[in-house]
Design an enzyme around this catalytic site. Structure first.
Site, short mmCIF file in Angstrom:
data_model
loop_
_atom_site.label_atom_id
_atom_site.label_comp_id
_atom_site.label_asym_id
_atom_site.label_seq_id
_atom_site.Cartn_x
_atom_site.Cartn_y
_atom_site.Cartn_z
N SER A 8 76.83 32.84 40.37
CA SER A 8 77.11 31.60 41.09
C SER A 8 76.77 31.73 42.57
O SER A 8 75.61 31.89 42.92
CB SER A 8 78.58 31.21 40.86
OG SER A 8 78.81 29.87 41.25
N ASP A 57 77.06 24.67 31.08
CA ASP A 57 77.43 24.81 32.49
C ASP A 57 77.40 23.44 33.17
O ASP A 57 76.35 22.80 33.24
CB ASP A 57 76.43 25.76 33.17
CG ASP A 57 76.88 26.19 34.56
OD1 ASP A 57 77.64 25.45 35.19
OD2 ASP A 57 76.45 27.27 35.00
N HIS A 103 80.05 27.80 32.90
CA HIS A 103 79.70 28.40 34.19
C HIS A 103 80.41 29.73 34.41
O HIS A 103 79.76 30.75 34.68
CB HIS A 103 80.07 27.44 35.32
CG HIS A 103 79.60 27.89 36.66
ND1 HIS A 103 78.28 27.78 37.06
CD2 HIS A 103 80.25 28.47 37.71
CE1 HIS A 103 78.15 28.27 38.29
NE2 HIS A 103 79.32 28.69 38.71
#
Length: 364
Positions: free
Chosen positions: A172, A332, A357
């Site tokens: 991320s 996600d 995610h």
């Protein structure tokens, strides 16, 4: 050694279900405790950035299965996401936690902790107990992490390795800071041999909660500063477990499922989810959080806009030369693969896996 993206596919995603039924250790928390708990060596290192921030690294130089105590000649840096810390990479069992999987596969693993996270909250000249120093300390966003933190950590790791280059795996925001760093630092491209992006983030998808979006569009970033202040975001992440573990778990479960809409089914059963939640969140700056809202609203992966009258600058991401492999979750609701494809160089390789995610980062 196999190519590292092959290791990710074969040894990580193909084993991801193995840890679901294995118990998470009770009363053991944090990377520096979890690593030796499972029998791996753990070293702590301090990196000082050009702007004075202390970045803590936890190193697993060799596997618990190794017949030698010499560090592996294949260094790899793991960097967590927004408001996380390195504990996320070791929160499960050795058979499926990414840091342990890579260690057993023959890598010299370095776990980085972002500035402002629970393990990286000291500075060369700022005292966080001083009100004015604290104001200055928390004055950072993705820009500073890309300009100072990533190059400093890469250079530090290379000093301890016989290898002239290092591999980098980010999750991320850990991918965003490396994308930004590579785009503005030509020399860094020659030091990173392979960049693996898990749940890559450049421009997140628009927030689906329309009421929240309308409020943010009307008031802008000032609303976040008014609500959260200008220092640490999620500062309660450090204190809630000390007050009430049950309350901490409840709030995190509420946040990830009702606010973020992550079901977390691959974390295992309910009790196991609750234990893993303890490792999910750490601190970061409010400005860092605001930066992401600016990126979403401007629909551009750009520098932080410190004042409405100042224009942000889009990162020149087409400049990246480093080999890139991006693992995107099919479920996600944050990562935007289409935007990534349009902004990254053509040599970037995309892989799609059936995960949300957060679960793409945590093995369980």
């Amino acid at each position: 050694m196999k190519r590292i993206e092959t290791e990710i596919n074969e040894l990580y995603f193909n084993r991801i279900q193995m840890g679901r039924k294995i118990k998470v250790p009770a009363n053991v928390s944090g990377a520096p405790n979890l690593i030796p708990f499972w029998g791996y060596p753990c070293e702590e290192h301090q990196v000082v950035t050009q702007d004075g921030y202390h970045i803590t690294l936890f190193r697993i130089p060799y596997s618990r299965k190794s017949t030698t105590t010499s560090p592996s000649p294949y260094p790899v840096i793991l960097w967590h996401g927004l408001a996380n810390c390195s504990s996320l990479f070791v929160a499960g069992c050795p058979e499926s936690s990414l840091a342990f999987v890579l260690s057993d596969a023959g890598y010299d693993v370095w776990l980085a902790n972002a500035r402002g996270s629970m393990y990286s909250q000291t500075h060369e000249w700022f005292d966080l107990n001083n009100r004015y120093d604290a104001q200055e300390y928390w004055n950072y966003s993705i820009d500073e992490m890309a300009k100072y933190d990533v190059p400093s950590v890469v250079d530090y790791v290379l000093k301890f390795s016989v290898s002239p280059t290092v591999s980098y795996i980010g999750f991320s925001q850990g991918t965003a800071k490396m994308i930004a760093a590579l785009s503005i630092n030509e020399e860094l491209n020659d030091k990173v041999n392979h960049f693996i992006a898990l749940a890559p983030a450049m421009k997140p998808k628009k927030i689906k909660n329309q009421s929240f979006t309308n409020i943010m569009n009307y008031f802008g970033a000032e609303l976040l500063y008014w609500i959260l202040g200008s220092h640490s975001f999620i500062s309660l992440a450090e204190y809630l477990p000390k007050i009430s573990l049950a309350v901490n778990r409840f709030l995190i479960r509420w946040f990830v499922q009702l606010v973020l809409h992550w079901q977390m089914e691959k974390f295992g059963d309910y009790d196991r989810q609750l234990k893993l939640y303890e490792h999910l969140f750490s601190t970061t700056s409010v400005q860092n959080f605001v930066h992401w809202f600016q990126i979403i609203n401007n629909e551009s992966f750009s520098t932080f806009q410190s004042h409405p009258e100042r224009n942000s600058i889009e990162y020149p991401t087409k400049n990246i030369r480093t080999k890139m492999s991006l693992f995107c979750g099919c479920n996600d609701n944050i990562s935007d693969p289409e935007y990534l494809r349009s902004q990254l160089p053509k040599h970037a390789e995309f892989y799609f896996v059936d995960y949300e995610h957060l679960v793409i980062d945590n093995t369980d």
